[in-house]
Structure formats: structure tokens, C-alpha cells
Write a protein that holds these residues in place. Structure first.
Motif, PDB file in Angstrom:
ATOM      1  N   ILE A 100       7.372   0.439  -5.020  1.00  0.00           N
ATOM      2  CA  ILE A 100       7.544   1.726  -5.185  1.00  0.00           C
ATOM      3  C   ILE A 100       7.992   2.059  -6.625  1.00  0.00           C
ATOM      4  CG2 ILE A 100       9.205   3.605  -4.402  1.00  0.00           C
ATOM      5  CD1 ILE A 100       8.726   2.519  -1.771  1.00  0.00           C
ATOM      6  N   ARG A 101       9.158   1.278  -7.044  1.00  0.00           N
ATOM      7  CA  ARG A 101       9.336   1.458  -8.447  1.00  0.00           C
ATOM      8  C   ARG A 101       8.301   1.362  -9.468  1.00  0.00           C
ATOM      9  NH1 ARG A 101      13.817  -1.436  -6.233  1.00  0.00           N
ATOM     10  NH2 ARG A 101      15.754  -0.331  -5.793  1.00  0.00           N
ATOM     11  N   MET A 102       7.715   0.157  -9.360  1.00  0.00           N
ATOM     12  CA  MET A 102       6.933  -0.215 -10.414  1.00  0.00           C
ATOM     13  C   MET A 102       5.684   1.347 -10.438  1.00  0.00           C
ATOM     14  SD  MET A 102       3.439  -0.998 -11.340  1.00  0.00           S
ATOM     15  CE  MET A 102       2.654  -1.811  -9.779  1.00  0.00           C
ATOM     16  N   VAL A 103       5.187   1.809  -9.433  1.00  0.00           N
ATOM     17  CA  VAL A 103       4.429   2.748  -9.565  1.00  0.00           C
ATOM     18  C   VAL A 103       4.904   3.977 -10.039  1.00  0.00           C
ATOM     19  CG1 VAL A 103       2.764   4.231  -7.947  1.00  0.00           C
ATOM     20  CG2 VAL A 103       2.701   1.820  -7.644  1.00  0.00           C
ATOM     21  N   GLY A 104       6.122   4.164  -9.335  1.00  0.00           N
ATOM     22  CA  GLY A 104       6.834   5.438  -9.647  1.00  0.00           C
ATOM     23  C   GLY A 104       7.806   5.509 -11.002  1.00  0.00           C
ATOM     24  N   GLU A 105       7.902   4.565 -11.760  1.00  0.00           N
ATOM     25  CA  GLU A 105       8.913   4.356 -13.001  1.00  0.00           C
ATOM     26  C   GLU A 105       8.361   3.623 -13.721  1.00  0.00           C
ATOM     27  OE1 GLU A 105      12.550   3.090 -11.393  1.00  0.00           O
ATOM     28  OE2 GLU A 105      12.765   4.690  -9.879  1.00  0.00           O
ATOM     29  N   GLU A 106       7.608   2.362 -13.523  1.00  0.00           N
ATOM     30  CA  GLU A 106       7.305   1.484 -14.898  1.00  0.00           C
ATOM     31  C   GLU A 106       5.857   1.695 -15.461  1.00  0.00           C
ATOM     32  OE1 GLU A 106       7.856  -2.374 -13.330  1.00  0.00           O
ATOM     33  OE2 GLU A 106       9.844  -1.928 -12.520  1.00  0.00           O
ATOM     34  N   ILE A 107       4.705   2.439 -14.841  1.00  0.00           N
ATOM     35  CA  ILE A 107       3.590   2.620 -15.606  1.00  0.00           C
ATOM     36  C   ILE A 107       3.733   3.647 -16.541  1.00  0.00           C
ATOM     37  CG2 ILE A 107       1.347   3.286 -15.229  1.00  0.00           C
ATOM     38  CD1 ILE A 107       1.381   2.243 -12.503  1.00  0.00           C
ATOM     39  N   THR A 108       4.281   5.086 -16.160  1.00  0.00           N
ATOM     40  CA  THR A 108       4.594   6.069 -17.097  1.00  0.00           C
ATOM     41  C   THR A 108       5.705   6.936 -16.474  1.00  0.00           C
ATOM     42  OG1 THR A 108       3.445   7.889 -18.122  1.00  0.00           O
ATOM     43  CG2 THR A 108       2.897   7.712 -15.751  1.00  0.00           C
ATOM     44  N   LYS A 109       6.286   7.606 -17.276  1.00  0.00           N
ATOM     45  CA  LYS A 109       7.597   8.689 -16.626  1.00  0.00           C
ATOM     46  C   LYS A 109       6.876   9.795 -15.950  1.00  0.00           C
ATOM     47  CE  LYS A 109      11.710  11.183 -18.399  1.00  0.00           C
ATOM     48  NZ  LYS A 109      12.314  11.314 -19.605  1.00  0.00           N
TER      49      LYS A 109
ATOM     50  N   THR B 250      15.421   9.894  -3.138  1.00  0.00           N
ATOM     51  CA  THR B 250      16.086   8.350  -3.526  1.00  0.00           C
ATOM     52  C   THR B 250      15.315   7.289  -2.776  1.00  0.00           C
ATOM     53  OG1 THR B 250      17.332   8.569  -1.216  1.00  0.00           O
ATOM     54  CG2 THR B 250      18.406   9.474  -3.182  1.00  0.00           C
ATOM     55  N   MET B 251      15.740   6.285  -2.978  1.00  0.00           N
ATOM     56  CA  MET B 251      14.715   5.190  -2.464  1.00  0.00           C
ATOM     57  C   MET B 251      14.663   4.959  -0.991  1.00  0.00           C
ATOM     58  SD  MET B 251      12.471   2.709  -2.908  1.00  0.00           S
ATOM     59  CE  MET B 251      12.636   2.443  -4.316  1.00  0.00           C
ATOM     60  N   GLY B 252      16.265   5.164  -0.406  1.00  0.00           N
ATOM     61  CA  GLY B 252      16.497   5.170   0.792  1.00  0.00           C
ATOM     62  C   GLY B 252      15.652   6.217   1.853  1.00  0.00           C
ATOM     63  N   GLY B 253      15.766   7.349   1.088  1.00  0.00           N
ATOM     64  CA  GLY B 253      15.122   8.528   1.830  1.00  0.00           C
ATOM     65  C   GLY B 253      13.699   8.483   1.721  1.00  0.00           C
TER      66      GLY B 253
ATOM     67  N   ASP C  34       0.823  -1.389  -0.191  1.00  0.00           N
ATOM     68  CA  ASP C  34      -0.136   0.050   0.166  1.00  0.00           C
ATOM     69  C   ASP C  34       0.910   1.230   0.039  1.00  0.00           C
ATOM     70  OD1 ASP C  34      -2.672  -0.168  -0.378  1.00  0.00           O
ATOM     71  OD2 ASP C  34      -3.217   0.518   1.598  1.00  0.00           O
ATOM     72  N   VAL C  35       1.955   1.449   0.817  1.00  0.00           N
ATOM     73  CA  VAL C  35       2.738   2.626   0.986  1.00  0.00           C
ATOM     74  C   VAL C  35       3.323   2.978  -0.539  1.00  0.00           C
ATOM     75  CG1 VAL C  35       4.443   3.471   2.229  1.00  0.00           C
ATOM     76  CG2 VAL C  35       2.937   1.851   3.311  1.00  0.00           C
ATOM     77  N   ALA C  36       3.567   1.958  -1.358  1.00  0.00           N
ATOM     78  CA  ALA C  36       4.059   2.439  -2.745  1.00  0.00           C
ATOM     79  C   ALA C  36       3.267   3.480  -3.317  1.00  0.00           C
ATOM     80  CB  ALA C  36       3.988   1.178  -3.573  1.00  0.00           C
ATOM     81  N   ASN C  37       1.912   3.505  -3.155  1.00  0.00           N
ATOM     82  CA  ASN C  37       1.204   4.565  -3.772  1.00  0.00           C
ATOM     83  C   ASN C  37       1.571   5.738  -3.322  1.00  0.00           C
ATOM     84  OD1 ASN C  37      -0.185   2.247  -4.758  1.00  0.00           O
ATOM     85  ND2 ASN C  37      -1.236   2.205  -2.860  1.00  0.00           N
ATOM     86  N   ASN C  38       2.029   5.848  -1.851  1.00  0.00           N
ATOM     87  CA  ASN C  38       2.388   7.362  -1.521  1.00  0.00           C
ATOM     88  C   ASN C  38       3.668   7.863  -2.109  1.00  0.00           C
ATOM     89  OD1 ASN C  38       0.050   7.142  -0.076  1.00  0.00           O
ATOM     90  ND2 ASN C  38       1.019   6.299   1.439  1.00  0.00           N
ATOM     91  N   MET C  39       4.690   6.895  -2.030  1.00  0.00           N
ATOM     92  CA  MET C  39       5.896   7.296  -2.406  1.00  0.00           C
ATOM     93  C   MET C  39       6.526   6.916  -3.663  1.00  0.00           C
ATOM     94  SD  MET C  39       7.341   8.605   0.380  1.00  0.00           S
ATOM     95  CE  MET C  39       6.600   9.018   2.023  1.00  0.00           C
ATOM     96  N   GLY C  40       5.600   6.478  -4.540  1.00  0.00           N
ATOM     97  CA  GLY C  40       6.072   5.942  -5.906  1.00  0.00           C
ATOM     98  C   GLY C  40       6.328   7.349  -6.775  1.00  0.00           C
TER      99      GLY C  40
ATOM    100  N   GLY D 200       9.895   8.020  -8.471  1.00  0.00           N
ATOM    101  CA  GLY D 200       9.899   8.034  -9.834  1.00  0.00           C
ATOM    102  C   GLY D 200      10.266   9.686 -10.743  1.00  0.00           C
ATOM    103  N   ALA D 201       9.668  10.748  -9.797  1.00  0.00           N
ATOM    104  CA  ALA D 201      10.120  12.125 -10.442  1.00  0.00           C
ATOM    105  C   ALA D 201      11.580  12.587  -9.968  1.00  0.00           C
ATOM    106  CB  ALA D 201       9.042  12.875  -9.613  1.00  0.00           C
ATOM    107  N   ARG D 202      12.267  11.682  -9.257  1.00  0.00           N
ATOM    108  CA  ARG D 202      13.887  11.645  -8.884  1.00  0.00           C
ATOM    109  C   ARG D 202      13.978  12.845  -7.930  1.00  0.00           C
ATOM    110  NH1 ARG D 202      13.513   7.560 -11.689  1.00  0.00           N
ATOM    111  NH2 ARG D 202      14.948   7.263 -13.292  1.00  0.00           N
ATOM    112  N   VAL D 203      13.021  13.073  -7.061  1.00  0.00           N
ATOM    113  CA  VAL D 203      13.131  14.283  -6.017  1.00  0.00           C
ATOM    114  C   VAL D 203      13.533  13.523  -4.805  1.00  0.00           C
ATOM    115  CG1 VAL D 203      11.363  15.772  -7.309  1.00  0.00           C
ATOM    116  CG2 VAL D 203      10.622  14.123  -5.284  1.00  0.00           C
TER     117      VAL D 203
END
Length: 496
Positions: free
Chosen positions: A373-382, A97-100, A82-88, A92-95
Motif C-alpha cells: 500500500i505504501r509502495m503504490v501510494g507513496e513510493e512511485i510518485t507523490k 490513515t493506514m489503519g483506517g 492486490d488490495v494495495a492497488n485500491n487503497m494505495g 498516499g494522498a493522506r486522506v
């Protein structure tokens, strides 16, 4: 000059060391994927051990221990999915990092769960099943256990398949299936279930439409302007004010009712006040950050980056306040019935149960969250900061509107629908610009710069495979968890 024979022992030693190194590398390669599951298993065992300290106060201590372990398992899966929807969008916008993103989400989710998670889980399972319709406390406990296990297993499967699903719908489906077997169809609140089913379509469509409208407005007023920086000085503070107002109302509606009663009008009034204050306060900050920036679209990353990070944190706070009940609500119900010996609609939420849910969500995010997080933020659309900001703001606005209208919606569906919305809007805008560049009648031999239809399909800005996978997972969530829960209820009841 030494002969080759004199170096033979060293050659053998090098070969042996090489073999040892290969074995160590192979062991690390095989063992690394097992670290996260091992930590998750240790957490589940710890949750069971903690529950055993409180189970002596109940009539069925073993059930409390097992239910606590399953709630910990559910919390891990909520954090992973669920949390991927908030942070993705922020990742994905590169503002961020994954760790942050993981650290910020964990802190915000925990704060939301502990500060606004509340003392009462309202009507059991969102009013899907009437508690007094269950024949005995024993059957009620078995039904809650079956619903909890089935929903956790389904969210785990969806995470493995890379599909963000609604954990609320998973819990509803689990309680529905067990409730049908335990109490019959008459005990089910079918109008509420119908409203939840309708939200499968309403949530993503509304989220996508609002996100697309916000993106269209920002492109019209900022991105497509000749002087992007001057336009940004005007509209970024207005956007920040709208965000502050929306999230103040959002958190007031989704979190505060569990602490203090608040009406929709009061929450909206607080949102308007917070929005105006944030807009005025951000004017000098935006002007300071805009000073010296080049008049290019890339400058918007600097101006929209921080608002997007704040929006992601606020979404996670509200998610922790709202969805911690999905992890521990059935456990709280089981604990109450086991202690009181009767079934009640209002379920008290012990603080140790709340901590268990918050810890499970945060740990699941760290161990298994990066993939989705990567899927929601990077793999659906840029995504970029402007598009990510539109998604976060659209999520808050859509949930607020639905809450005011009394429509049950899924935050997960809205957020992912927002990602689809900005992607499909970009496709539409690109197609429209391509048509505008095409030669008009009477242009003579001038050739069209528009790409062939086949090439345009190849360069689509939204991956259709993800659309189909996610939509299919949404549609079958309630039926799948209901069937699994019904089967588990029959098995547990037969074994007990």
C-alpha cells in the motif's frame, strides 16, 4: 557519608536488570517479524481443519484438506498484494490513515466476496484449458493443485519484491503450465491466452492515459483557475456524479452477473441514473463543505477527500466480488471433481469455500498489505486527493470500457498504470511550464530560469526503478507460474 562499597549491591542489581531488559528488547525485536507469519500459518492450519469437516463427502479427503490449505495461502497473498492497488492512492494522498484503510478494505473486500462473489466460477481458469481434454479426474485434480500452489508462490515472491502483480494472470499461468503437461498443447485456448498477453500492454497504458486525461481536465477546470473554490463548486459534483455512474456500472458488470444476469446496456443505464442522482445530491454538500475554505489548492483535499475514500471502498468491493475466485476457484473445482468423480466446465462454489477466500484476503491485507500500500501510494510518485481520485476513477472507466469491448484486462495493471500516468503527466506538465518560462529569441541578456537537463532528471516525479521492477514482474508472471506449475505437476504425479 556512605562509602562507595555500601552502594555496590545496588550497582550490581542495576546491571543485572539492565541485562534482563536488553535480553527482553532483543527477544521482542527478533520475535516481532515472526508474529504475522505465525498468524498466517495458524489460519492455513484452521482452513485445513475446516476442510476436513467436509472432506468426508468426497473420494479423496486428503487432497481436499491440502487444497484448502493452499487456497488459504493464496487468499493471504491476494490480500497482501492486490488490495494495495485500491487503497494505495487514498493512503498516499493522506486522506486515510493506514489503519483506517486496512479496516475499510477488509470490510469492503469481505462484503464484495460474500454478497457478489456468486455461486458459479464460470469457465474453468477463464477458458484457458478445456476440462474434457484432461484424461482423468485424478490428473485434473493434480493439475489444479499444481496451478494453485504455483500461483500462490509467485504472488508471494512478487509481494516480497514489492511488485504488484495480477493474481488473475498468476492463476492463468499456473493452470496453463499444468494443463500443457497434463493434456498437451491442443487443450489450451491459445486465442484467449493471446488476448491475456496483449492485456499486459493494453491495461497499464489505457489506465495511465485515462488517469492523465482526467487529471489534465481537473487541473484545467479547477486547479489552475484563479477562483479555485468557485470552480470546485461546479466541477466536484460533476466528478462525483461521473464516479458514481462509473462504479455503479463497474460493480454491475463485475459482481452482479454471478448473482443475476445483466447486460452491458442495463449496467450502463443504471450507471447513468446513479451518476445523475449522485451529482444532484452532492451539489448542496459540496457548497456546504466549501463554505469558509481559503482559495488555495489545499482546500481541494477537503472537497476530494471523501469521494476518494468512497471510490477506494467501491474498488475494494468490486475486487472482492471478482478476485475471490482466484483464491478459491481451483479449490472449488477440486471439491466438485472429488465429490462427483467427473470433470465439468461449470464449477459450483460451496459457501464454506467462499468464506475461506474472503477471510484469507482480509487477513492477508492486515498482516502483509501495508508494505505494498505504501509502495503504490507513496513510493512511485507523490499523490494528493485530486490525483488519487483520478486514478480510482480511471480504473473504473477503463475496466468498464474494456468489458464493453470484450477485451480482457487486469485491474491491477490498470490501477498501477494510473499511478504512473498521473506521475508522467506531471513531469510533462512541469517540463512544458519550464519551456514557457525560458527566454525567447531577442530577450537580450536575460538568463533562462530553466534548470539544466541533469538537474531535471534528478528531480523526476516518477521513480524509474519501480517502473522497471513492476513491468518486469508483469511480463514474467505467466511464464514463471507456468514453468513452476509444470514442474509441480510432474513431481506430484510422480509421488502420487
Amino acid at each position: 557519608m556512605p562509602s562507595d562499597d555500601s552502594r555496590t549491591p545496588f550497582k550490581d542489581l542495576d546491571k543485572d536488570l539492565g541485562r534482563i531488559g536488553s535480553v527482553e528488547f532483543a527477544a521482542q525485536t527478533v520475535g516481532r517479524p515472526l508474529v504475522a507469519p505465525a498468524i498466517a500459518f495458524a489460519f492455513i492450519a484452521l482452513a485445513a481443519a475446516i476442510a476436513s469437516l467436509f472432506s468426508g463427502l468426497t473420494h479423496t479427503p486428503l487432497l481436499i484438506v491440502v487444497a484448502a490449505a493452499m487456497s488459504a495461502y493464496m487468499g493471504l497473498n491476494i490480500g497482501a498484494n492486490d488490495v494495495a492497488n485500491n487503497m494505495g492512492p487514498a493512503v498516499g494522498a493522506r486522506v486515510m490513515t493506514m489503519g483506517g484503510a486496512l479496516v475499510l478494505a477488509a470490510v469492503s473486500e469481505t462484503a464484495g466476496a460474500l454478497l457478489a462473489g456468486g455461486d458459479v466460477v464460470g469457465t474453468l481458469a477463464e477458458g484457458i484449458i478445456a476440462p474434457d481434454s484432461v484424461a482423468s479426474p485424478r490428473l485434473f485434480i493434480i493439475a489444479m493443485m499444481a496451478g494453485l500452489v504455483s500461483s500462490a508462490v509467485w504472488v508471494n515472491i512478487a509481494t516480497f519484491l514489492g511488485a504488484p502483480v495480477s493474481t488473475t494472470h498468476s492463476v492463468v499461468g499456473g493452470v496453463l503450465g499444468a494443463g500443457l503437461v497434463a493434456a498437451g498443447a491442443s487443450a489450451i485456448n491459445w486465442p484467449m491466452l493471446g488476448a491475456i498477453a496483449a492485456s499486459w500492454m493494453v491495461s497499464p497504458l489505457a489506465g495511465g492515459a485515462v488517469a492523465a486525461l482526467i487529471l489534465a481536465f481537473l487541473e484545467w477546470r479547477i486547479v489552475r483557475k484563479d477562483d479555485i473554490i468557485a470552480a470546485a463548486r461546479v466541477w466536484v459534483p460533476a466528478s462525483v456524479g461521473l464516479m458514481a455512474g462509473a462504479f455503479t456500472t463497474y460493480i454491475a458488470l463485475r459482481g452482479l452477473p454471478r448473482v443475476v444476469p445483466i447486460s452491458f446496456l442495463a449496467a450502463a443505464s443504471a450507471g447513468v441514473a446513479a451518476g445523475l442522482a449522485a451529482a444532484l445530491a452532492s451539489v448542496p454538500l459540496v457548497r456546504r463543505r466549501a463554505a469558509g475554505l481559503e482559495n488555495r489548492k489545499r482546500a481541494l483535499k477537503t472537497l476530494f477527500g471523501l469521494p476518494l475514500i468512497i471510490a477506494a471502498a467501491l474498488l475494494s468491493f468490486a475486487h472482492g466480488a471478482n478476485d475471490v475466485a482466484n483464491a478459491v476457484g481451483p479449490l472449488a473445482a477440486i471439491v466438485q471433481v472429488a465429490m462427483a468423480g467427473n470433470v465439468s466446465a461449470d464449477v459450483a462454489l460451496p459457501f464454506w469455500v467462499l468464506i475461506l477466500g474472503a477471510a484469507g484476503i482480509s487477513l492477508g491485507l492486515f498482516l502483509f498489505g501495508p508494505r505494498l500500500i505504501r509502495m503504490v501510494g507513496e513510493e512511485i510518485t507523490k499523490l494528493n486527493p485530486v490525483r488519487g481520485f483520478c486514478i480510482a476513477l480511471a480504473t473504473a472507466i477503463t475496466v468498464i470500457t474494456a468489458s464493453g469491448l470484450g477485451i480482457p484486462v487486469s485491474t491491477t495493471h490498470i490501477a498501477v498504470g494510473g499511478v504512473f500516468g498521473v506521475g508522467f503527466y506531471r513531469e510533462w506538465a512541469e517540463e512544458r511550464r519550464a519551456k514557457d518560462k525560458a527566454p525567447k529569441e531577442g530577450d537580450g541578456e536575460k538568463k533562462s530560469k530553466r534548470q539544466p537537463a541533469e538537474e531535471r532528471r534528478r528531480r523526476r516525479l516518477v521513480r524509474r526503478s519501480h517502473v522497471l521492477t513492476i513491468f518486469a514482474a508483469w511480463v514474467i508472471t505467466v511464464p514463471a507460474t507456468a514453468l513452476l506449475s509444470a514442474a509441480l505437476f510432474v513431481i506430484i504425479n510422480a509421488l502420487d
